[in-house]
Design a protein around this motif. Structure first.
Motif, short mmCIF file in Angstrom:
data_model
loop_
_atom_site.label_atom_id
_atom_site.label_comp_id
_atom_site.label_asym_id
_atom_site.label_seq_id
_atom_site.Cartn_x
_atom_site.Cartn_y
_atom_site.Cartn_z
N TYR A 18 3.48 8.21 11.73
CA TYR A 18 3.86 6.60 11.27
C TYR A 18 3.42 5.95 11.97
CZ TYR A 18 8.21 8.83 9.29
OH TYR A 18 9.31 9.66 8.34
N VAL A 19 3.05 6.21 13.15
CA VAL A 19 1.67 4.73 13.35
C VAL A 19 0.36 4.81 13.46
CG1 VAL A 19 1.49 3.81 16.36
CG2 VAL A 19 4.09 4.39 15.76
N GLY A 20 0.56 6.10 13.06
CA GLY A 20 -0.85 6.15 13.10
C GLY A 20 -1.78 5.71 12.09
N TRP A 21 -0.28 6.03 10.59
CA TRP A 21 -0.87 5.48 9.33
C TRP A 21 -0.96 3.86 9.73
CZ3 TRP A 21 3.45 2.84 5.74
CH2 TRP A 21 2.46 1.93 4.92
N LEU A 22 0.23 3.21 10.32
CA LEU A 22 -0.16 1.60 11.00
C LEU A 22 -1.06 1.09 11.59
CD1 LEU A 22 3.67 0.86 12.53
CD2 LEU A 22 2.84 0.87 10.15
N ASN A 23 -1.77 1.97 12.55
CA ASN A 23 -3.32 1.63 12.85
C ASN A 23 -4.43 2.15 11.94
OD1 ASN A 23 -1.83 1.98 15.56
ND2 ASN A 23 -2.47 3.68 16.36
N ASN A 24 -4.34 2.68 10.76
CA ASN A 24 -5.26 2.76 10.36
C ASN A 24 -5.08 2.02 9.01
OD1 ASN A 24 -6.78 4.96 8.17
ND2 ASN A 24 -5.94 4.35 6.74
N LEU A 25 -4.06 1.38 8.89
CA LEU A 25 -3.50 0.90 7.58
C LEU A 25 -4.25 -1.12 7.84
CD1 LEU A 25 -2.70 -0.16 4.34
CD2 LEU A 25 -0.26 -0.47 5.31
N LEU A 26 -3.40 -0.74 8.43
CA LEU A 26 -3.63 -2.48 9.55
C LEU A 26 -4.50 -2.86 10.60
CD1 LEU A 26 0.78 -2.75 10.27
CD2 LEU A 26 -1.03 -3.47 7.86
N TYR A 58 0.88 -0.88 -0.02
CA TYR A 58 -0.22 0.32 0.39
C TYR A 58 1.20 1.58 -0.13
CZ TYR A 58 -4.38 -2.24 0.46
OH TYR A 58 -5.50 -3.62 0.28
N GLY A 59 2.26 1.33 0.55
CA GLY A 59 3.24 2.69 0.27
C GLY A 59 3.48 2.90 -0.83
N GLY A 60 3.12 1.61 -2.03
CA GLY A 60 3.48 1.76 -3.22
C GLY A 60 5.32 0.93 -4.02
N MET A 61 5.65 0.60 -2.65
CA MET A 61 6.71 0.11 -3.73
C MET A 61 6.83 -1.33 -4.13
SD MET A 61 8.68 1.54 -2.24
CE MET A 61 9.70 2.32 -0.13
N MET A 62 7.78 -1.08 -5.59
CA MET A 62 7.04 -1.60 -6.24
C MET A 62 8.17 -2.87 -7.05
SD MET A 62 4.05 -1.66 -7.59
CE MET A 62 2.46 -0.70 -7.33
N GLN A 63 8.25 -3.84 -7.52
CA GLN A 63 9.63 -4.60 -8.27
C GLN A 63 9.25 -4.50 -9.40
OE1 GLN A 63 8.41 -8.83 -6.52
NE2 GLN A 63 10.71 -8.14 -5.31
N GLU A 96 11.81 -2.81 -25.38
CA GLU A 96 12.46 -2.92 -24.10
C GLU A 96 11.66 -2.04 -23.35
OE1 GLU A 96 16.75 -2.71 -23.56
OE2 GLU A 96 17.14 -3.93 -24.98
N MET A 97 10.83 -2.79 -21.96
CA MET A 97 10.48 -1.75 -21.41
C MET A 97 10.65 -2.53 -19.88
SD MET A 97 5.79 -2.04 -22.29
CE MET A 97 7.11 -1.65 -23.60
N GLY A 98 9.80 -1.64 -18.21
CA GLY A 98 9.98 -2.13 -17.23
C GLY A 98 7.84 -2.37 -16.88
N LEU A 99 7.87 -3.47 -16.13
CA LEU A 99 6.62 -4.38 -15.64
C LEU A 99 6.39 -3.61 -14.80
CD1 LEU A 99 5.13 -6.88 -18.27
CD2 LEU A 99 4.84 -4.58 -18.69
N LEU A 100 5.38 -2.91 -13.74
CA LEU A 100 4.88 -3.09 -12.38
C LEU A 100 4.80 -4.22 -11.60
CD1 LEU A 100 3.78 0.18 -12.33
CD2 LEU A 100 5.98 0.12 -11.43
N LYS A 101 5.71 -4.53 -10.87
CA LYS A 101 5.04 -5.98 -10.01
C LYS A 101 4.65 -5.12 -8.21
CE LYS A 101 7.61 -9.15 -10.12
NZ LYS A 101 8.43 -10.88 -10.45
N PRO A 102 3.28 -5.12 -7.99
CA PRO A 102 4.01 -4.51 -6.48
C PRO A 102 4.29 -6.14 -5.65
CG PRO A 102 1.64 -4.04 -7.73
CD PRO A 102 2.49 -5.10 -8.34
N ILE A 103 4.34 -5.50 -4.48
CA ILE A 103 4.83 -6.46 -3.60
C ILE A 103 4.12 -7.83 -3.00
CG2 ILE A 103 5.58 -6.60 -0.70
CD1 ILE A 103 7.79 -5.05 -3.35
N GLU A 104 4.72 -8.96 -3.39
CA GLU A 104 4.28 -9.42 -2.80
C GLU A 104 4.34 -11.18 -2.53
OE1 GLU A 104 0.39 -13.10 -5.12
OE2 GLU A 104 1.20 -12.06 -5.62
#
Length: 500
Positions: free
Chosen positions: A128-136, A31-36, A46-54
């Motif tokens: 940071y803790v507020g976001w964790l509480n909301n997200l998790l 959810y923070g948008g980190m991508m492979q 040649e191009m890159g394809l976004l792979k959300p973290i799994e």
């Protein structure tokens, strides 16, 4: 040089909590948008394809790109088997914020001293803790930060070899902003006395029955001892006293009796910092040698009223209020809008909103689509329907694949850093014979053409992406293309508007 994040305490997660912790880290990164990326090369493109973290059970992930920042940093990674997270350079925007949030999660799980830091500075913001509480869906509080002595002792002792004694700023960074009133107790007083000295403690200023009064009384006892015994062994005699248990201190020799009396209810650190102050030697270097062997059996007095203690405890233990993801990821530093081109003077500044998070829309209130974007998508859906109705059967198969790849490559070349999601890309290739998919690609082509005038400002991004104004890098032309591709990759949202 650069920005680095880290966690100072133990990163070991107990087996019974590991599965939950690993799933939470995965969600933070996703959810923070980190991508492979998957790199592909087809038909000369040649191009890159976004792979959300799994993260698969027991698996590992490595990543270096943030979808919202549209920028890459040095590779970071997470080992699900060991519940171990690591990072290198993280920049100062969304990538940094999300990495730091993971380190903050370690702090929430760690029973020992430890805290998240960026470039050696403890993170004092509660967001940071507020976001964790909301997200998790958690109810984390900042109560661990109020083990002031334990935390700051760990911080100071780890640094005495490579830098000067810790400062008042270091202490205040460790105390959460907005909760500093709750820190004004005995431990805070001791830390201030260590850093600032006790010269301000005088008989004229002291209120009887308070902690400063007892520290001042102990200071007088230590001073009297050194006045009577100025020999080379005098300091060592005090250190030996501090290593005795309570019963032995109660029977201390007459010369040390007054100090020993204070040792029954004051922490050993008080006598140490009063001694080191008088003898002008480093408290923290001395404490590093003594801390493992001094007494810990004092019976502290209660200096604050029951009402004040209850008020502080409520402040400390109350869960941090939630911060939505778009609030958490909002960027507004000095560099965010630095060096704005004259062509964009007067333009509204860009701040992330849920409209930039359409890939993560699931029907809940995690992503709330604005009225403006809802109308935009409804309009696009009608255009898509019209295109599909009037589309002939030509262009399927190999021609579709070539045209699709060429279009994506052209969009990326003009607008910069526009990548399709991996899942969407292969789904479209697999369904190249279907009218609705071909119509979606044709609509993508039209959107790209219609936004070229606004998107052309990307030419001003001639230097480092991270120090180029967000009004340039996140211009509305680019954003419309990113948002459309995100909807195409989100099957549930695509079905809602585009009916396929």
């Amino acid at each position: 040089m650069g920005t680095f994040g880290s966690y100072t305490g133990s990163m070991k997660i107990s087996e019974e909590k590991k599965e939950t912790f690993v799933r939470q880290v995965e969600k933070i990164l996703n959810y923070g948008g980190m991508m492979q990326f998957e790199q592909i090369s087809m038909y000369g493109h040649e191009m890159g394809l976004l792979k959300p973290i799994e993260l698969y059970p027991g698996g590992k992930v490595r990543f270096h790109y943030n979808y919202f920042e549209d920028d890459a940093w040095e590779t970071a990674g997470f080992d699900g088997e060991e519940a171990y997270f690591w990072s290198q350079k993280i920049g100062s925007a969304e990538f940094c914020d999300v990495v730091t949030a993971v380190y903050v999660l370690y702090e929430m799980y760690d029973e020992g001293p430890g805290y998240a830091e960026v470039n050696g500075d403890a993170i004092g913001s509660r967001i940071y803790v507020g976001w964790l509480n909301n997200l998790l869906g958690t109810d984390f509080s900042m109560k661990k930060r109020f083990r002031l002595w334990r935390n700051f002792e760990c911080y100071a002792l780890s640094r005495i070899e490579d830098r000067s004694d810790p400062s008042f700023r270091d202490l205040m960074d460790m105390i959460p902003k907005g909760l500093r009133y709750a820190a004004c107790g005995v431990e805070f007083a001791d830390l201030m006395n260590i850093m600032e000295g006790t010269e301000m403690l005088t008989g004229d200023e002291i209120v009887p029955g308070t902690y400063p009064a007892d520290v001042y009384g102990c200071k007088k006892a230590v001073h009297a001892f050194f006045t009577a015994d100025s020999g080379n062994e005098s300091i060592q005699r005090i250190w030996e006293l501090l290593k005795k248990d309570k019963a032995e201190r109660e029977c201390a020799e007459e010369a040390l009796a007054d100090i020993a009396e204070y040792s029954l209810f004051l922490p050993a650190r008080v006598i140490v910092y009063l001694t080191t102050e008088m003898k002008k030697i480093s408290f923290w270097k001395t404490w590093k040698e003594l801390s493992g062997s001094v007494y810990h059996d004092e019976v502290m007095k209660q200096y604050a009223s029951d009402e004040l203690e209850a008020e502080r405890r409520e402040l400390i233990e109350t869960p941090v209020p939630s911060f939505r993801t778009s609030e958490f990821l909002r960027q507004d530093s000095w560099f965010t809008f630095h060096d704005m081109p004259k062509e964009l003077k007067g333009k509204t500044k860009y701040y992330i909103s849920d409209d930039d998070r359409l890939y993560w829309w699931d029907g809940s209130d995690e992503v709330i689509i604005s009225e403006e974007t809802d109308h935009w998508l409804e309009g696009l859906a009608q255009r898509h329907k019209d295109i599909a109705i009037h589309m002939d059967e030509a262009g399927a198969g190999q021609d579709f694949m070539k045209e699709f790849l060429s279009l994506i490559a052209d969009i990326d070349q003009f607008y910069k850093r526009i990548f399709p999601f991996q899942s969407m890309f292969y789904e479209f290739l697999q369904n190249s014979s279907k009218r609705e998919y071909r119509a979606a690609v044709e609509l993508l082509k039209k959107i790209a053409e219609e936004n070229r005038e606004e998107g052309n400002i990307i030419e001003k991004a001639k230097y480092s992406w991270d120090i180029t104004s967000r009004i340039v890098t996140h211009n509305i032309g680019r954003l419309r293309l990113k948002r459309y591709l995100a909807v195409m990759a989100n099957k549930k949202l695509r079905k809602k508007y585009f009916r396929f």
